[in-house]
Motif scaffolding. Sequence first.
Motif, PDB file in Angstrom:
ATOM      1  N   VAL A 124     -32.117 -14.892   7.485  1.00  0.00           N
ATOM      2  CA  VAL A 124     -33.464 -14.766   6.916  1.00  0.00           C
ATOM      3  C   VAL A 124     -33.779 -15.976   6.039  1.00  0.00           C
ATOM      4  N   VAL A 125     -32.833 -16.375   5.208  1.00  0.00           N
ATOM      5  CA  VAL A 125     -33.043 -17.528   4.331  1.00  0.00           C
ATOM      6  C   VAL A 125     -33.229 -18.795   5.150  1.00  0.00           C
ATOM      7  N   VAL A 126     -32.379 -18.980   6.146  1.00  0.00           N
ATOM      8  CA  VAL A 126     -32.467 -20.180   6.984  1.00  0.00           C
ATOM      9  C   VAL A 126     -33.812 -20.230   7.705  1.00  0.00           C
ATOM     10  N   LEU A 127     -34.248 -19.109   8.249  1.00  0.00           N
ATOM     11  CA  LEU A 127     -35.519 -19.099   8.968  1.00  0.00           C
ATOM     12  C   LEU A 127     -36.711 -19.344   8.049  1.00  0.00           C
ATOM     13  N   VAL A 128     -36.790 -18.596   6.966  1.00  0.00           N
ATOM     14  CA  VAL A 128     -37.953 -18.720   6.076  1.00  0.00           C
ATOM     15  C   VAL A 128     -38.015 -20.105   5.439  1.00  0.00           C
ATOM     16  N   PHE A 129     -36.915 -20.528   4.819  1.00  0.00           N
ATOM     17  CA  PHE A 129     -36.947 -21.813   4.141  1.00  0.00           C
ATOM     18  C   PHE A 129     -36.877 -22.978   5.120  1.00  0.00           C
ATOM     19  N   GLY A 130     -36.256 -22.760   6.283  1.00  0.00           N
ATOM     20  CA  GLY A 130     -36.270 -23.790   7.320  1.00  0.00           C
ATOM     21  C   GLY A 130     -37.686 -24.078   7.793  1.00  0.00           C
ATOM     22  N   LEU A 131     -38.457 -23.019   8.035  1.00  0.00           N
ATOM     23  CA  LEU A 131     -39.867 -23.206   8.430  1.00  0.00           C
ATOM     24  C   LEU A 131     -40.652 -23.879   7.311  1.00  0.00           C
ATOM     25  N   TRP A 132     -40.406 -23.436   6.093  1.00  0.00           N
ATOM     26  CA  TRP A 132     -41.073 -24.038   4.932  1.00  0.00           C
ATOM     27  C   TRP A 132     -40.771 -25.543   4.874  1.00  0.00           C
ATOM     28  N   ASP A 133     -39.518 -25.901   5.047  1.00  0.00           N
ATOM     29  CA  ASP A 133     -39.123 -27.305   5.024  1.00  0.00           C
ATOM     30  C   ASP A 133     -39.744 -28.094   6.164  1.00  0.00           C
ATOM     31  N   LEU A 134     -39.726 -27.506   7.348  1.00  0.00           N
ATOM     32  CA  LEU A 134     -40.311 -28.203   8.496  1.00  0.00           C
ATOM     33  C   LEU A 134     -41.781 -28.533   8.247  1.00  0.00           C
ATOM     34  N   VAL A 135     -42.506 -27.593   7.691  1.00  0.00           N
ATOM     35  CA  VAL A 135     -43.918 -27.834   7.377  1.00  0.00           C
ATOM     36  C   VAL A 135     -44.031 -28.941   6.319  1.00  0.00           C
ATOM     37  N   GLY A 136     -43.203 -28.854   5.280  1.00  0.00           N
ATOM     38  CA  GLY A 136     -43.227 -29.869   4.231  1.00  0.00           C
ATOM     39  C   GLY A 136     -42.891 -31.259   4.741  1.00  0.00           C
ATOM     40  N   ILE A 137     -41.914 -31.353   5.622  1.00  0.00           N
ATOM     41  CA  ILE A 137     -41.525 -32.642   6.195  1.00  0.00           C
ATOM     42  C   ILE A 137     -42.636 -33.160   7.109  1.00  0.00           C
ATOM     43  N   ALA A 138     -43.147 -32.292   7.975  1.00  0.00           N
ATOM     44  CA  ALA A 138     -44.194 -32.698   8.924  1.00  0.00           C
ATOM     45  C   ALA A 138     -45.452 -33.173   8.206  1.00  0.00           C
ATOM     46  N   ARG A 139     -45.751 -32.575   7.062  1.00  0.00           N
ATOM     47  CA  ARG A 139     -46.958 -32.955   6.308  1.00  0.00           C
ATOM     48  C   ARG A 139     -46.679 -34.048   5.284  1.00  0.00           C
ATOM     49  N   ASP A 140     -45.470 -34.598   5.316  1.00  0.00           N
ATOM     50  CA  ASP A 140     -45.048 -35.649   4.381  1.00  0.00           C
ATOM     51  C   ASP A 140     -45.151 -35.243   2.918  1.00  0.00           C
ATOM     52  N   HIS A 141     -44.893 -33.965   2.646  1.00  0.00           N
ATOM     53  CA  HIS A 141     -44.863 -33.517   1.257  1.00  0.00           C
ATOM     54  C   HIS A 141     -43.567 -33.962   0.588  1.00  0.00           C
ATOM     55  N   TRP A 142     -42.494 -34.076   1.378  1.00  0.00           N
ATOM     56  CA  TRP A 142     -41.249 -34.585   0.844  1.00  0.00           C
ATOM     57  C   TRP A 142     -40.456 -35.276   1.942  1.00  0.00           C
ATOM     58  N   THR A 143     -39.555 -36.116   1.490  1.00  0.00           N
ATOM     59  CA  THR A 143     -38.681 -36.861   2.401  1.00  0.00           C
ATOM     60  C   THR A 143     -37.265 -36.814   1.834  1.00  0.00           C
TER      61      THR A 143
END
Length: 117
Positions: A41-60
């Motif tokens: 659950v943690v991997v899925l939820v935060f993994g999706l959150w990270d993917l969105v953040g990376i794709a939108r260049d919110h963090w690197t």
Amino acid sequence: MAQYEYLLLMVACVLITLPLEFLLRARVYRRLPLMLPSVLVVVLVFGLWDLVGIARDHWTYNPEFITGIHLGIMPLEELVFFVVISLCALLSYEGVSTVLNYFSKRKRREGGSSDVA
């Protein structure tokens, strides 16, 4: 060596909390059917959150401190982080529960509560 710092930090987290499995009998690793869904659950939820953040260049991620291995756009270290920190949290939770149960049982054996109603 700097490229392994993130992974070495995750290894340190595991090594620091691993004794809880044995010394306090946290039994996190021994209860795989309960542990896996919690971590997943943690991997899925935060993994999706990270993917969105990376794709939108919110963090690197600083390439100097990661291995360069990516799962899609996510660095391997970030996935390892989600797994390791989930396990460390579970071990800590179970370890604290064990200690609290020990003192609760000990207090009951010694004559109960000193609380006055």
